[in-house]
Design a protein around this motif. Structure first.
Motif, PDB file in Angstrom:
ATOM      1  N   GLN A 347       0.742  -1.222   0.066  1.00  0.00           N
ATOM      2  CA  GLN A 347      -0.079   0.116  -0.021  1.00  0.00           C
ATOM      3  C   GLN A 347       0.860   1.286   0.037  1.00  0.00           C
ATOM      4  N   LYS A 350       1.863   2.212  -3.327  1.00  0.00           N
ATOM      5  CA  LYS A 350       0.668   2.882  -4.218  1.00  0.00           C
ATOM      6  C   LYS A 350       0.723   4.229  -3.844  1.00  0.00           C
ATOM      7  N   GLU A 351       0.904   4.597  -2.684  1.00  0.00           N
ATOM      8  CA  GLU A 351       0.618   5.941  -1.998  1.00  0.00           C
ATOM      9  C   GLU A 351       1.675   6.777  -2.781  1.00  0.00           C
ATOM     10  N   LEU A 353       3.365   6.309  -5.371  1.00  0.00           N
ATOM     11  CA  LEU A 353       3.115   6.481  -6.514  1.00  0.00           C
ATOM     12  C   LEU A 353       2.031   7.470  -7.063  1.00  0.00           C
ATOM     13  N   GLU A 354       1.005   7.331  -6.351  1.00  0.00           N
ATOM     14  CA  GLU A 354      -0.008   8.445  -6.417  1.00  0.00           C
ATOM     15  C   GLU A 354       0.266   9.784  -6.025  1.00  0.00           C
ATOM     16  N   GLN A 356       3.542  11.087  -6.572  1.00  0.00           N
ATOM     17  CA  GLN A 356       4.090  11.615  -7.552  1.00  0.00           C
ATOM     18  C   GLN A 356       3.232  11.981  -8.817  1.00  0.00           C
ATOM     19  N   LYS A 357       2.267  11.243  -8.922  1.00  0.00           N
ATOM     20  CA  LYS A 357       1.460  11.484  -9.819  1.00  0.00           C
ATOM     21  C   LYS A 357       0.657  12.763  -9.977  1.00  0.00           C
ATOM     22  N   LYS A 358       0.245  13.219  -8.447  1.00  0.00           N
ATOM     23  CA  LYS A 358      -0.386  14.259  -8.245  1.00  0.00           C
ATOM     24  C   LYS A 358       0.586  15.491  -8.464  1.00  0.00           C
ATOM     25  N   ARG A 434      -5.051   2.838   4.335  1.00  0.00           N
ATOM     26  CA  ARG A 434      -4.186   3.557   3.290  1.00  0.00           C
ATOM     27  C   ARG A 434      -2.817   3.935   3.852  1.00  0.00           C
TER      28      ARG A 434
END
Length: 676
Positions: A347, A350-351, A353-354, A356-358, A434
């Protein structure tokens, strides 16, 4: 009355918290015990008190014989020592022997109306105005009637409050009684009842709805002077009450001047652009400190100034040599975040990578406010390792378990874990799936209220409640206490309010929180700023404590002075635990025009930080001052338009809509609770 003694104690009484209110009590106490006016000569007395009481008792017997009043139980005899407490020409009797007491009766809903049919119907103290009751309901049922001049007294729920009926007749509900003086001046009986209000409250019986009985009123011991002396006493009381009004106005004027002076002095420091201007402003502040800060709540504005100076780079002495910059801090955070994304699993990956995307898609507008050249602006998303929203559903509670930290558990930069709801391990595993919180994380509230923040204590297992968010930092690059102080600063709160959305209740979207801007100094400066703020806050807190003790001492001196003058012991607020009934103010207070960030409006600023609306009780608790100081500050801010005039309905069941009151009044509904 010992005039020299009174004048000697006058300053202690008037200048103490609630001093003018105590002075009013003192005047009434002297009035009804024969110490307020000089005794008239025997030729000017007219009808004696004995003859007056005889006439009142004869009228009472006549009323009973006509069936207009019921016969009461025999009244107890009055001890001789009590009679000696009054002047010799006064007559000392039980109140029941000189009044007609009418008990109210409840009317069913279908027996009431709001269309003006019949006569006014009053149900309780919620219908009371300042002097006379306010009509909101009528009835065509002629039962439990009061007539013009009767003294209405609340005997259930809110006990001991009085009004005088200024209309021909009205029906009374069961929470009220009407006292009809016989041969005695109603205004003099009203003075006696005002003096006894505190005693009525202490005699209240009942758990769910405390109240006083007919016997409490009928057996009250009263001193009755001759009729002409009653007139002179009433006239003198009115004269002194007018002087009390003038004193209150003068005190409010002085308080307003002090507030304006403090506001302008703090604003000079806040607007200073050079080190010379800041030093000059601080010197002016220091030389006038005692005049500027006389109440504990005054220091709140100083704390706000300290925070704004600190997070704008003007609290520390200027240093021309800098081995690093704010941009270097952001770069170090970005590298740490990338390393975390590479090494994390499950998890956490995932957080990462999220995040970095944001960051790749985030578009922010840099704040124009000036910062030191080596500082920079950044978003919360840029300075955080991760920003995580809560699971936005109500968790199932259990009696014992893990702390569920809701928005109400975060106040003034602190997390209160003493009254949290609890959840089970199974619920925690799902609600915190999360990112399980850990010591050092920051919890941030984005609604109801928004903008509160606190650091998770080390060693505590906690879970995000609804409308909260978790901010985790790379603390080797960004001091979490520094970020907390940034969030608490008035300048950040102003930016946050501007970014909030919603018409009725202001709140922040998750993306809105992530876009909020924070100033980024070097790590070394962050640590120095935190240490400097904590030293200054420690001084502020000590001073607030000192002011609080001084006010408590002043109140004790005033109470002792009154006790010596009257022989009456006055209970001190805050010294003993509150006895039942407990009361809660549930009026809503709403933000008017938003004050400038530098204006001295602590209540409006608190409302602005909490969606622009709070209950009076909640705002008072956040304010942190005494109730008298709270009302005084509220009145000031209403006058300036920073807070809307409170004008709300006191009866939830009234279908006619909100009841209006004079400008500047605070309207509060009192709800009686059973003591836990």
């Amino acid at each position: 009355m010992d005039a020299p003694q009174f004048l000697e104690e006058f300053g202690h009484i008037v200048n103490a918290p609630g001093g003018v209110a105590r002075l009013r009590q003192l005047v009434i106490s002297f009035a009804i015990t024969g110490k307020l006016v000089s005794l008239g000569s025997s030729s000017s007395i007219g009808e004696s008190a004995y003859a007056l009481v005889e006439r009142a008792e004869a009228e009472k017997r006549h009323v009973i014989s006509k069936g207009e009043a019921r016969r009461s139980r025999p009244l107890s005899p009055i001890p001789i020592q009590v009679k000696h407490q009054y002047p010799p020409q006064w007559e000392v009797v039980r109140l029941g022997s000189i009044i007609h007491l009418i008990s109210g009766q409840h009317l069913k809903a279908y027996e009431q109306n709001t269309s003006g049919l019949g006569i006014p119907y009053f149900t309780g103290a919620s219908d009371f105005g300042w002097v006379n009751p306010i009509v909101t309901r009528w009835t065509e049922v002629r039962r439990a009637l009061a007539i013009r001049g009767d003294i209405l007294i609340s005997v259930k729920g809110t006990i001991g409050k009085i009004n005088v009926l200024n209309m021909e007749e009205a029906a009374l509900g069961r929470q009220l009684m009407a006292i009809r003086p016989l041969a005695i001046k109603p205004d003099f009986i009203a003075l006696i009842l005002k003096r006894e209000e505190r005693n009525f409250v202490s005699k209240g019986i009942g758990i769910a709805i405390p109240g006083i009985s007919r016997e409490h009123i009928l057996n009250l011991v009263v001193g009755i002077p001759p009729l002409q002396e009653q007139d002179r006493i009433i006239a003198k009381v009115n004269e002194l009450m007018t002087l009390c009004d003038t004193l209150e106005e003068q005190q409010q004027t002085r308080r307003n001047l002090q507030n304006n002076l403090r506001q302008s002095t703090l604003q000079v420091v806040a607007n200073a652009q050079s080190s010379y201007e800041i030093q000059a402003g601080w010197e002016r502040l220091e030389s006038n400190f005692g005049h500027l800060f006389s109440m504990p709540e005054d220091v709140i504005a100083l704390k706000g100034l300290v925070l704004d100076l600190a997070v704008s780079g003007r609290l520390l002495p200027p240093d021309q040599k800098h081995s690093s910059t704010g941009q270097d801090v952001l770069q170090a955070i970005a590298e740490a975040r990338n390393n975390w994304a590479k090494s994390a699993t499950g998890q956490e990956k995932k957080e990462a990578l999220e995040m970095q995307k944001k960051l790749r898609t985030q578009r922010i507008r840099i704040q124009a406010d000036p910062l030191p050249d080596h500082w920079c602006w950044a978003s919360l998303l840029q300075v955080a390792q991760v920003v995580v929203d809560c699971h936005n559903k109500t968790a199932p509670y259990v009696a014992e378990g893990i702390h569920l930290v809701r928005t109400t558990d975060i106040r003034n930069g602190r997390m209160d874990l003493t009254k949290t709801r609890k959840i089970s391990e199974e619920t925690y595993a799902y609600w915190a799936r999360r990112m399980p919180p850990r010591g050092g994380d920051i919890f941030f509230t984005r609604e109801a209220p928004m903008g509160e923040a606190a650091i998770v204590p080390e060693g505590e297992k906690v879970c995000l409640g609804q409308r909260t968010m978790l901010i985790r930092l790379f603390t080797e690059h960004l001091n979490n206490q520094y970020l907390l102080y940034v969030i608490m600063s008035p300048s950040f709160q102003t930016r946050m309010i501007e970014a909030a959305i919603g018409m009725a209740v202001k709140h922040l979207r998750v993306g809105g929180v992530e876009d909020l801007l924070v100033p980024v100094p070097t790590k070394k400066e962050q640590d120095r700023i935190v240490a400097c703020i904590e030293r200054l806050f420690e001084i502020c807190d000590r001073y607030m404590e000192t002011l609080g003790k001084k006010r408590q001492l002043a109140g004790s001196l005033a109470a002792n002075a009154i006790g010596q003058l009257t022989g009456i012991s006055i209970e001190q607020e805050g010294v003993e635990p509150v006895k039942v009934p407990q009361t809660t103010l549930i009026s809503r207070l709403r933000l008017g025009k938003a004050p400038n960030v530098k204006e001295l409006a602590p209540l409006a600023n608190l409302l602005a930080r909490h969606s622009g609306e709070l209950s009076a009780q909640d705002l008072w608790q956040r304010f942190g001052g005494e109730i008298d100081a709270f009302y005084a500050q509220l009145k000031t801010e209403v006058v300036h338009g920073w807070i809307e005039d409170p004008s709300y309905d006191l009866d939830d069941s009234a279908p006619e809509g909100p009841r209006k009151y004079p400008d500047g009044w605070l309207v509060a509904k009192v709800v009686v609770k059973e003591e836990a």
